[in-house]
Design a protein around this motif. Structure first.
Motif, PDB file in Angstrom:
ATOM      1  N   PHE A  86      15.276 -37.634  12.134  1.00  0.00           N
ATOM      2  CA  PHE A  86      16.198 -37.248  11.063  1.00  0.00           C
ATOM      3  C   PHE A  86      17.136 -38.399  10.707  1.00  0.00           C
ATOM      4  N   GLU A 105      17.337 -40.385   7.064  1.00  0.00           N
ATOM      5  CA  GLU A 105      18.560 -40.437   6.267  1.00  0.00           C
ATOM      6  C   GLU A 105      19.030 -41.871   6.061  1.00  0.00           C
ATOM      7  N   ALA A 156      18.103 -35.092  -1.432  1.00  0.00           N
ATOM      8  CA  ALA A 156      18.984 -34.277  -0.596  1.00  0.00           C
ATOM      9  C   ALA A 156      18.433 -32.856  -0.459  1.00  0.00           C
ATOM     10  N   PHE A 157      17.868 -32.342  -1.542  1.00  0.00           N
ATOM     11  CA  PHE A 157      17.243 -31.013  -1.524  1.00  0.00           C
ATOM     12  C   PHE A 157      16.114 -30.975  -0.492  1.00  0.00           C
ATOM     13  N   THR A 201      15.740 -32.965   2.016  1.00  0.00           N
ATOM     14  CA  THR A 201      16.305 -33.110   3.355  1.00  0.00           C
ATOM     15  C   THR A 201      16.689 -31.743   3.920  1.00  0.00           C
ATOM     16  N   GLY A 202      17.200 -30.864   3.053  1.00  0.00           N
ATOM     17  CA  GLY A 202      17.556 -29.513   3.491  1.00  0.00           C
ATOM     18  C   GLY A 202      16.354 -28.789   4.078  1.00  0.00           C
ATOM     19  N   PHE A 203      15.217 -28.863   3.381  1.00  0.00           N
ATOM     20  CA  PHE A 203      14.000 -28.217   3.890  1.00  0.00           C
ATOM     21  C   PHE A 203      13.572 -28.819   5.220  1.00  0.00           C
ATOM     22  N   LEU A 209      15.322 -30.335   7.386  1.00  0.00           N
ATOM     23  CA  LEU A 209      16.248 -30.022   8.456  1.00  0.00           C
ATOM     24  C   LEU A 209      16.076 -28.583   8.935  1.00  0.00           C
ATOM     25  N   TYR A 210      15.864 -27.667   7.983  1.00  0.00           N
ATOM     26  CA  TYR A 210      15.649 -26.272   8.383  1.00  0.00           C
ATOM     27  C   TYR A 210      14.355 -26.159   9.187  1.00  0.00           C
ATOM     28  N   MET A 231      22.997 -25.609   1.850  1.00  0.00           N
ATOM     29  CA  MET A 231      21.750 -25.570   2.618  1.00  0.00           C
ATOM     30  C   MET A 231      21.927 -26.259   3.961  1.00  0.00           C
ATOM     31  N   LEU A 232      22.538 -27.455   3.918  1.00  0.00           N
ATOM     32  CA  LEU A 232      22.700 -28.204   5.175  1.00  0.00           C
ATOM     33  C   LEU A 232      23.569 -27.430   6.164  1.00  0.00           C
ATOM     34  N   VAL A 269      21.774 -24.642   7.839  1.00  0.00           N
ATOM     35  CA  VAL A 269      20.961 -25.140   8.951  1.00  0.00           C
ATOM     36  C   VAL A 269      21.837 -25.396  10.170  1.00  0.00           C
TER      37      VAL A 269
END
Lengths: 510, 98
Positions: free
Chosen positions: A137, A141, A172-173, A175-177, A179-180, B37-38, B41
């Motif tokens: 991660f 980034e 960034a969008f 990255t959200g996926f 990270l989840y 979103m972050l 998480v």
């Protein structure tokens, strides 16, 4: 030499090239900020950055030749890492050389842009070295944030700013996926270490756990955005068109290569036990990406957009290697990345060398009759196009790159026959746009009243010459590259043993 | 320990963020949805760390740091586009096709 990663000194030794690059880049950033912006300062920092990257490249090649290994830990030490590092550094050096020339011409005097390329390369090196989702991660980034800025480096251009905004929001969008996905995989297995995840999936029989499968799916979506695989590719042509040309080449080659290397590492180390679950998703991703990328590229009249769609098509070809999921695929993958990086960066180098600040030479019409005015450039561009096409002999490495991917796909425990057929057909389709550029350069007359071509800079000429030579030499003699990757490769070998249920190709289709 | 409830809340927050990114057209609001979103998480990580130990919490610290860096870069990019267009509405930003 076997590094024990629980000892801090040995961990630092295993990370030495990465640490040196990051440390050097920080010093260069201070140097860049030390003086006022000027063309000379920009050039000096650029040359310093190239020297630093070249030094790290030598170090990486030495490490690769020594064939060190490492015990369990957060960092991988294997030939896959060193070979990928070499590809990233080559992409970075080419981008830096082109940036020096491009920035002088466009009067972009921000010396920091060169240092950001180094930071992006450092991020990629961390990504491919990671054997822990946390390191992965941070690497992603480090790379992404640097490249967001690079896309908007030309502050006078509204298109550059818009490209940066689009890239930033979608990056960034995604990255959200990603990270989840990491969070859910961690939740299902209780660890972020890739090797331990792989073990626990098999020992605790987690193959059917919904949380793990949703996590893998979200990770795949996040990666698909980063590598621009269809249907998550919509941002790529816009961003590539608006960004400064050397940076576009860097994004199409380096950033994609970095995300791919990390994807391969995670999938082959952590998820071989659920091969039959993710295989279907990767299969469809590869098929759709190959078809969409190559078909849409046929309609493009802007060279940057055409190369963007062509790079989407190549994403599909590389995904075929992933779908076969073996160590042979990892070798094919690195060879493909090197060939693709050199050919793509070379094509962008030709664009940089022929462009001026008033006429960027982005449309295909600008290349009509190039043979009459600049025979050398026309021949070089032809080599790059044939390499991207995968033409034998004249396409050099490009042919072997596709050949090895096909070989990996066919010799896998579960042969990917249908994907191989789609790969061959879409390659034939891609001849439609690669060869039409070649025909335009050699057969069409120079349009009347076309602006005269500027003299090419030394940097771009050097980049083009070196790329052509490497593509042709390793195309005639590919063994050294293959051996470098194959030697001591630890990646993917568990995939062959740990793959409990090799899914036959027919089962992959609904 | 309320782990299941925390995970459910995190999933809901994440979905709100995704829907926001896909439906809103103002760059600042899209960016806020990404941050939502972050942080959703992050909630998941903290909940999981109740089960597995400190790794999840360490991850949260990294995510917050990275999100701060991303916010700095993102707002700078939004300012630079505002200087060119006098708007941050994505509807009016269509210089590039698609």
């Amino acid at each position: 030499m076997n590094y024990d990663l629980s000892i801090p000194m040995q961990l630092s030794a295993a990370l030495l090239p990465d640490l040196l690059l990051i440390g050097g880049a920080m010093v260069l950033m201070l140097v860049a900020a030390w003086r006022d912006e000027s063309a000379e300062h920009q050039r000096a920092v650029g040359i310093g950055s190239i020297l630093l990257a070249a030094g790290v490249l030598v170090m990486v090649l030495v490490q690769g030749a020594r064939g060190a290994t490492a015990g369990p830990g957060v960092i991988a030490v294997d030939s896959f890492r060193w070979a990928s590092d070499a590809v990233f550094l080559i992409a970075g050096i080419i981008a830096l050389a082109l940036s020096i020339e491009y920035n002088s011409r466009e009067r972009i005097d921000t010396a920091e842009s060169h240092v950001l390329v180094l930071f992006a390369v450092a991020g990629m090196m961390l990504m491919v070295a990671s054997r822990d989702l946390m390191v992965l991660f941070l690497g992603i980034e480090l790379m992404s944030v640097a490249v967001y800025v690079l896309a908007g480096m030309n502050r006078r251009s509204g298109r550059s700013a818009e490209s940066a905004l689009k890239y930033f929001l979608l990056g960034a969008f995604s990255t959200g996926f990603l990270l989840y996905g990491i969070a859910l995989v961690y939740g299902a297995t209780g660890t972020t270490n890739l090797a331990t995840i792989g073990e626990r999936i098999n020992t605790f029989n987690l193959q059917q756990t919904p949380m793990l499968l949703v996590g893998i799916a979200l990770l795949l979506v996040g990666f698909a955005f980063k590598i621009a695989a269809a249907p998550f590719h919509m941002w790529a042509p816009d961003v590539y068109e608006g960004a400064p040309t050397p940076i576009t080449g860097f994004m199409a080659a380096g950033v994609k290569a970095g995300a791919f290397a990390a994807l391969l590492r995670v999938w082959l180390e952590a998820f071989p036990g659920v091969y039959s679950e993710w295989h279907k998703a990767v299969w469809w991703l590869a098929a759709i990406t190959m078809i969409v990328g190559n078909l849409v590229a046929l309609q493009q009249r802007n060279l940057k957009r055409m190369l963007a769609y062509s790079s989407i098509g190549h994403t599909g070809f590389i995904l075929v290697a992933l779908a076969s999921g073996t160590s042979q695929a990892a070798t094919a993958f690195v060879f493909y990345l090197l060939a693709y990086t050199l050919a793509t960066m070379g094509a962008f180098a030709v664009m940089v060398s022929l462009g001026t600040s008033t006429s960027p030479r982005e449309s295909i019409e600008d290349y009509h009759g190039l043979w009459q005015e600049r025979p050398g450039m026309a021949v070089a561009m032809t080599v790059f196009m044939l390499a991207l096409l995968g033409f034998p002999i004249f396409g050099g490495m490009g042919f072997f790159a596709k050949w090895y991917v096909l070989q990996a796909a066919m010799q896998a425990p579960a042969p990917q026959t249908r994907l191989a057929v789609i790969l061959v057909i879409t390659t034939a389709v891609s001849a439609g746009y690669y060869l039409s550029l070649v025909i335009a350069m050699f057969m069409k007359p120079r349009p009347a009243g076309a602006a005269p071509l500027p003299p090419s800079g030394a940097w771009s000429r050097a980049v083009i010459a070196v790329s052509v030579i490497i593509i042709l030499v390793f195309g005639a003699w590919p063994d050294p590259v293959v051996n470098l990757v194959n030697k001591h490769s630890s990646l993917g070998t568990p995939a062959q043993t740990a793959m409990p249920r090799p899914a036959p190709e027919t089962a992959a289709l609904p | 320990m309320m782990v299941a409830e925390a995970l459910a809340l995190s999933a809901v927050l994440f979905t709100i963020g995704v829907v926001g990114v896909l439906t809103r057209r103002n760059a600042i609001i899209i960016f806020m949805c990404v941050e939502l979103m972050l942080n959703a998480v992050n909630l998941s990580f903290v909940a999981f760390s109740r089960m597995y130990g400190a790794t999840g919490q360490v991850f949260v610290v990294f995510v917050m740091t990275v999100a701060a860096a991303e916010a700095a870069v993102g707002l700078a990019i939004i300012i630079s586009i505002f200087r060119h267009r006098q708007t941050v509405d994505l509807k009016n930003i269509n210089l590039l096709k698609g």
